[in-house]
Design a protein around this motif. Structure first.
Motif, PDB file in Angstrom:
ATOM      1  N   TRP A   1     -23.661  53.381 -33.437  1.00 46.18           N
ATOM      2  CA  TRP A   1     -22.352  52.766 -33.301  1.00 46.18           C
ATOM      3  C   TRP A   1     -22.462  51.355 -33.860  1.00 46.18           C
ATOM      4  CZ3 TRP A   1     -17.520  53.994 -32.824  1.00 46.18           C
ATOM      5  CH2 TRP A   1     -16.592  52.989 -32.547  1.00 46.18           C
ATOM      6  N   SER A   2     -21.667  51.050 -34.885  1.00 42.76           N
ATOM      7  CA  SER A   2     -21.676  49.715 -35.478  1.00 42.76           C
ATOM      8  C   SER A   2     -20.778  48.801 -34.661  1.00 42.76           C
ATOM      9  CB  SER A   2     -21.181  49.773 -36.929  1.00 42.76           C
ATOM     10  OG  SER A   2     -21.010  48.467 -37.434  1.00 42.76           O
ATOM     11  N   ARG A   3     -21.382  47.798 -34.044  1.00 38.66           N
ATOM     12  CA  ARG A   3     -20.603  46.855 -33.243  1.00 38.66           C
ATOM     13  C   ARG A   3     -19.732  45.980 -34.129  1.00 38.66           C
ATOM     14  NH1 ARG A   3     -24.664  43.590 -29.920  1.00 38.66           N
ATOM     15  NH2 ARG A   3     -25.625  43.565 -31.969  1.00 38.66           N
ATOM     16  N   SER A   4     -20.219  45.631 -35.315  1.00 39.77           N
ATOM     17  CA  SER A   4     -19.442  44.759 -36.207  1.00 39.77           C
ATOM     18  C   SER A   4     -18.253  45.491 -36.822  1.00 39.77           C
ATOM     19  CB  SER A   4     -20.327  44.174 -37.308  1.00 39.77           C
ATOM     20  OG  SER A   4     -20.909  45.200 -38.076  1.00 39.77           O
ATOM     21  N   ARG A   5     -18.434  46.739 -37.172  1.00 40.45           N
ATOM     22  CA  ARG A   5     -17.353  47.516 -37.802  1.00 40.45           C
ATOM     23  C   ARG A   5     -16.563  48.346 -36.794  1.00 40.45           C
ATOM     24  NH1 ARG A   5     -21.132  50.117 -42.304  1.00 40.45           N
ATOM     25  NH2 ARG A   5     -22.534  49.840 -40.556  1.00 40.45           N
ATOM     26  N   GLN A   6     -17.093  48.422 -35.568  1.00 43.54           N
ATOM     27  CA  GLN A   6     -16.455  49.199 -34.503  1.00 43.54           C
ATOM     28  C   GLN A   6     -16.192  50.647 -34.931  1.00 43.54           C
ATOM     29  OE1 GLN A   6     -15.453  48.177 -31.076  1.00 43.54           O
ATOM     30  NE2 GLN A   6     -17.220  46.986 -31.757  1.00 43.54           N
ATOM     31  N   LYS A   7     -17.252  51.265 -35.491  1.00 42.89           N
ATOM     32  CA  LYS A   7     -17.122  52.667 -35.869  1.00 42.89           C
ATOM     33  C   LYS A   7     -18.491  53.328 -35.957  1.00 42.89           C
ATOM     34  CE  LYS A   7     -17.084  52.324 -40.904  1.00 42.89           C
ATOM     35  NZ  LYS A   7     -16.390  52.727 -42.100  1.00 42.89           N
ATOM     36  N   ARG A   8     -18.475  54.629 -36.005  1.00 42.43           N
ATOM     37  CA  ARG A   8     -19.663  55.450 -36.151  1.00 42.43           C
ATOM     38  C   ARG A   8     -20.373  55.101 -37.460  1.00 42.43           C
ATOM     39  NH1 ARG A   8     -20.388  59.393 -39.510  1.00 42.43           N
ATOM     40  NH2 ARG A   8     -21.701  61.166 -39.069  1.00 42.43           N
ATOM     41  N   TRP A   9     -21.714  55.142 -37.426  1.00 43.53           N
ATOM     42  CA  TRP A   9     -22.501  54.797 -38.598  1.00 43.53           C
ATOM     43  C   TRP A   9     -23.686  55.741 -38.664  1.00 43.53           C
ATOM     44  CZ3 TRP A   9     -26.628  50.690 -37.553  1.00 43.53           C
ATOM     45  CH2 TRP A   9     -27.493  50.546 -38.647  1.00 43.53           C
ATOM     46  N   LYS A  10     -23.629  56.673 -39.597  1.00 40.19           N
ATOM     47  CA  LYS A  10     -24.748  57.586 -39.802  1.00 40.19           C
ATOM     48  C   LYS A  10     -25.715  56.920 -40.770  1.00 40.19           C
ATOM     49  CE  LYS A  10     -26.149  62.182 -41.171  1.00 40.19           C
ATOM     50  NZ  LYS A  10     -25.751  63.480 -41.701  1.00 40.19           N
ATOM     51  N   LYS A  11     -26.933  56.683 -40.303  1.00 34.83           N
ATOM     52  CA  LYS A  11     -27.935  55.998 -41.116  1.00 34.83           C
ATOM     53  C   LYS A  11     -28.195  56.800 -42.390  1.00 34.83           C
ATOM     54  CE  LYS A  11     -31.062  52.815 -41.780  1.00 34.83           C
ATOM     55  NZ  LYS A  11     -30.636  51.640 -42.471  1.00 34.83           N
TER      56      LYS A  11
ATOM     57  N   GLU B   1     -25.980  57.401 -44.795  1.00 35.14           N
ATOM     58  CA  GLU B   1     -24.792  58.091 -45.313  1.00 35.14           C
ATOM     59  C   GLU B   1     -24.402  57.579 -46.700  1.00 35.14           C
ATOM     60  OE1 GLU B   1     -21.448  60.062 -42.703  1.00 35.14           O
ATOM     61  OE2 GLU B   1     -21.241  57.887 -42.769  1.00 35.14           O
ATOM     62  N   THR B   2     -24.513  56.278 -46.916  1.00 38.18           N
ATOM     63  CA  THR B   2     -24.182  55.730 -48.241  1.00 38.18           C
ATOM     64  C   THR B   2     -25.428  55.323 -49.022  1.00 38.18           C
ATOM     65  OG1 THR B   2     -23.850  53.523 -47.284  1.00 38.18           O
ATOM     66  CG2 THR B   2     -21.900  54.913 -47.541  1.00 38.18           C
ATOM     67  N   SER B   3     -26.487  54.907 -48.330  1.00 37.59           N
ATOM     68  CA  SER B   3     -27.696  54.412 -49.010  1.00 37.59           C
ATOM     69  C   SER B   3     -28.690  55.514 -49.361  1.00 37.59           C
ATOM     70  CB  SER B   3     -28.412  53.383 -48.130  1.00 37.59           C
ATOM     71  OG  SER B   3     -28.952  54.016 -46.982  1.00 37.59           O
ATOM     72  N   GLY B   4     -28.645  56.625 -48.633  1.00 41.98           N
ATOM     73  CA  GLY B   4     -29.646  57.665 -48.794  1.00 41.98           C
ATOM     74  C   GLY B   4     -30.901  57.404 -47.983  1.00 41.98           C
ATOM     75  N   HIS B   5     -30.940  56.287 -47.251  1.00 40.58           N
ATOM     76  CA  HIS B   5     -32.101  55.912 -46.442  1.00 40.58           C
ATOM     77  C   HIS B   5     -31.973  56.519 -45.043  1.00 40.58           C
ATOM     78  CE1 HIS B   5     -32.620  52.103 -49.147  1.00 40.58           C
ATOM     79  NE2 HIS B   5     -32.800  53.245 -49.791  1.00 40.58           N
TER      80      HIS B   5
END
Length: 118
Positions: free
Chosen positions: A50-60, A62-66
């Motif tokens: 959970w990203s506190r700064s963006r206030q949304k779900r964050w799948k590690k 998802e965009t970086s491939g890491h």
């Protein structure tokens, strides 16, 4: 007993999540999860925060491939922190370091000691 029943989420509905490399035992990062992202992590085997700064779900990754694949999950004695032993692909840190803990205080100064990936 179900892990979700053991976790003590804070007043914002979050729990601390520490990601540790399953092979080297290096601590890679600290983030937060809510009940939904923890449940998704358990079900999928992929780290979801959970990203506190963006206030949304964050799948590690998802965009970086890491991506981070879960090997083991531990809960601390108070139930208010989780430790995930993971297999990390690429950098854990958004600054492209293997670990978010890439600075160390030495001789009164902060020095970069971590590995930066290309």
């Amino acid at each position: 007993m179900n892990l979700l029943d053991l976790v003590k989420f804070d007043e914002k509905g979050l729990v601390t999540a520490i990601a540790q490399d399953a092979t080297s035992n290096e601590v890679l990062m600290l983030a937060y999860m809510n009940k939904e992202t923890l449940s998704e992590t358990i079900e999928s085997g992929d780290m979801v925060y959970w990203s506190r700064s963006r206030q949304k779900r964050w799948k590690k990754g998802e965009t970086s491939g890491h991506v981070q694949k879960v090997r083991d999950i531990f809960i601390d004695c108070d139930g208010d922190a989780l430790l995930f032993k993971i297999d990390q692909t690429g950098a854990a840190c958004h600054e492209n370091y293997l670990s978010c803990f890439f600075r160390k205080r030495e001789d009164g100064e902060w020095k970069i000691v971590g590995q930066k990936l290309k």
